[in-house]
Every structure is written in C-alpha cells, then in structure tokens.
Design an enzyme around this catalytic site. Sequence first.
Site, short mmCIF file in Angstrom:
data_model
loop_
_atom_site.label_atom_id
_atom_site.label_comp_id
_atom_site.label_asym_id
_atom_site.label_seq_id
_atom_site.Cartn_x
_atom_site.Cartn_y
_atom_site.Cartn_z
NE ARG A 122 -4.12 -1.97 1.79
CZ ARG A 122 -4.10 -3.05 2.55
NH1 ARG A 122 -3.22 -3.16 3.53
NH2 ARG A 122 -4.97 -4.00 2.34
CE LYS A 144 0.12 13.92 -14.74
NZ LYS A 144 -0.15 14.45 -16.10
CD GLU A 186 8.05 16.02 -22.56
OE1 GLU A 186 7.47 17.02 -22.11
OE2 GLU A 186 7.46 14.95 -22.82
CE LYS A 228 6.15 17.27 -14.08
NZ LYS A 228 6.22 16.07 -14.87
CD GLU A 238 -3.05 16.72 -16.09
OE1 GLU A 238 -1.98 16.14 -15.85
OE2 GLU A 238 -3.67 16.57 -17.14
NE ARG A 242 1.37 16.95 -13.08
CZ ARG A 242 2.00 16.14 -12.25
NH1 ARG A 242 1.68 16.13 -10.97
NH2 ARG A 242 2.94 15.32 -12.67
CG ASN A 246 -0.77 17.06 -20.41
OD1 ASN A 246 0.21 16.37 -20.17
ND2 ASN A 246 -1.85 17.06 -19.64
CG HIS A 249 1.99 15.87 -24.08
ND1 HIS A 249 2.80 16.99 -24.02
CD2 HIS A 249 2.71 14.87 -23.50
CE1 HIS A 249 3.95 16.67 -23.43
NE2 HIS A 249 3.92 15.40 -23.10
CG HIS A 253 -0.73 11.27 -26.20
ND1 HIS A 253 -1.33 11.68 -25.04
CD2 HIS A 253 0.58 11.09 -25.88
CE1 HIS A 253 -0.43 11.73 -24.06
NE2 HIS A 253 0.72 11.39 -24.56
CG HIS A 267 6.58 11.00 -25.28
ND1 HIS A 267 5.21 11.05 -25.49
CD2 HIS A 267 6.86 11.91 -24.31
CE1 HIS A 267 4.69 11.95 -24.67
NE2 HIS A 267 5.66 12.48 -23.95
N1 GLY Z 1 4.32 15.05 -17.91
C1 GLY Z 1 3.20 15.81 -17.56
C2 GLY Z 1 2.97 15.88 -16.09
O1 GLY Z 1 3.76 15.41 -15.32
O2 GLY Z 1 1.96 16.39 -15.67
#
Ligand code: GLY
Length: 370
Positions: A122, A144, A186, A228, A238, A242, A246, A249, A253, A267
């Site tokens: 957990r 993430k 990025e 960031k 997000e 946040r 993207n 993106h 994608h 990517h």
């Molecule tokens: N890579 C996008 C984020 O971490 O929100």
Amino acid sequence: MREIVHVDLPGRAYDVHIGPGLLAEAGAHIAPLLRRPRVAVISDETVAALHVESLRAGLARDGIEMKVLALPPGEATKSWQQLQTCLDWLLDLQVERGDIVVAFGGGVIGDLAGFAAAILLRGVRFVQVPTSLLAQVDSSVGGKTGINTRHGKNLVGAFHQPSLVLADTAVLGTLEPRDFLAGYGEVVKYGLLGDASFFDWLEENGPALAQGDGPARVEAVRRSVRMKADIVTRDETEQGERALLNLGHTFCHALEAATGYSDRLLHGEGVAIGCALAFGLSARMGLCAQEDPSRVRAHLHEMGMKKDLRDIAGALPDAQALVALMGQDKKVVDGQLRFILARGIGQAFVASEVDGADVVAVLEEALALS
Ligand code: GLY
C-alpha cells in the site's frame, strides 16, 4: 556545478538535485532516508550495463547495499506483466514499508518502478534517479506513475511523489543524440508554455547544450524542473494548471498511436511536432501571432529536430483519422477534446472550446506539406 530545486508539496516535499557526478554521491543523499542500509533498484538492461556499477559504488561509499532488477528497455516494459515482475521481485526481497525503491532509468522505468512502489504494501517510498533528458526534466518530477494497457498509454497509475530525485547530468553524455534531442522536445515545451525568456535562452544556448556544454545542460534541466515543480505544487493532481504540461501532447498522442508507438516517432519528437502544431492551431484561431509557429519550427530546425509531419518516416493516416486517435486520449473531458493553446510564446492556456474543423484544417495543411 550543483543545483537543488525544492518541490514544496505539504507533507510530501522533496528535493531534486541536478548536476554532474551525482551517482557517485547517491549514498550520501539516500542514506538519511533509510531505516536499514539496503535499497532495491529497478532499471533497464541498457542503463544497467552503462551505469549500474557507478550507482553501486556511490551507494557502497555510504555502506548501502543494493539489489538490481534490469528489465528490457523500451515502452513495452510499461506493462501489467513487468509490473508483476517488479512486485514479485520486491516481495521476494522482502522489501518493507520503511525501505526505499530506486527507479534508475528513463521515463519508462520511472513510471513503472514508481507505480510498483505506490502499490507495494500500500505504498513504499521511492527515489528517482533519472538517466534520460526527458526523465530529468519531466517524468521523474511530479509523481505521475503508471503503465500502459491495451486501451492506451498511462491509463492505469497513481500519483506517488518520490522522496528524492537525483538527476546526474553527466549520464546524459551516454545518450544517443536522437534520444537526447527527443528529451529536448520537453525542454522546449517549458519555454513555450510559460517562460518566453527561457525560450529566448534556448534559442541562444540550445545548440551548445546539444553539443555537450555541461553548465548549459544543468541550467536547462534546472529551469525546466523549477517550472514543473512550481506547477505541480499548485496543482498536484491536474485539476487545472498542470494540464499546461501537456502542451503538444494531444497531437503527439495521436501521432504516436498512428505510428504504432514505434521507432518512427519517439515521444519527445512527437511533443516537439505537437508543440509546433499547437502553435499552428493557436495562430489559425487568431490567438497568437502568425510568426509564432514559424519561430517554434525555426528553433526545432536549428536543433536538427523533427518539426513537421513530413519529418516522420512512412505514411500517416488522414486528418480525420488523426483526430479520431486524439479522442482516445486521457485529456478528453465530457467527450470534449482538451487542447493546450497559446496566446504567444510562453503564454499557454487550457482550451476546451476548440472547433474540430480548425484542428482538421491544421492537420490537413500539415499533411499536404508531407
Ligand atoms: N508530464 C506531464 C505531467 O507530469 O503532468
């Protein structure tokens, strides 16, 4: 040259250390987090072959023993099967709640090992030791974690913040130029989304940085991570801001899906092309100056990066089919596509009201050139 960026999340704050030679000092940074002097390191075969002995030596200097699991490199490793491999391995090692898992690799390993740590017992703590530029500037920071399933990328996962990030910029020297430049996609994203002066700086320093200028690399990673960290601190899960991370993106994608998540498009390359398309869409909608998309493309071109659909080898589906692929993205809210658009360089915002016809037109134009 060493930099520290603090990620100031209440109750889960951590530092991102940035600079050359951090692998050799890993033990000194990790030791204060440990209840007993051992760590479980999850890596991939490529990174392990190049760097695992440096990490082992860096930990041994502080009396820390490590066990390593080296998985096959590549996106396919972010799977249910490899998640199970990680969890079984960690359980076999009798990892306890108070122990630390180390994610030692690029974005794939960071996401997978972070998710394994999130759900093992957990939740056990983990440390990110990112080895790709993409992972150092983006995926290792912000918590993430997750895997891909047959339904799409990153659809199963958890927010689980690392306890520490060690970004050894010397390791970037062993990256293939194509992988380095993909990660740079990025970096450019950060300038484009929120800091025009950073984009100016990249226009000036990007070529030297790609050639191996160490201090420029540290500075690029620091500024990206700083931006960031600030965004994640304000909007960890997000709910709003946040999503700016993207930028590029949604297009990316669709292009990754259209190219089968293969070597045809990495990517970060898709992010770079996606940023150029997002600026093209913004210009078409009258949101930013017509010159902005050209300026984005000119910088990507100067860096020797992919910047247009025609830079992707092989045939692509038509514009309608690409839009359909966007619909499978996580960024769909109430069936509406969510785009990150821009009012200028460094001025991105989240837009939900985008006319599909404009998206199709931008893609048709880009496809016609290819
Ligand atoms: N890579 C996008 C984020 O971490 O929100």
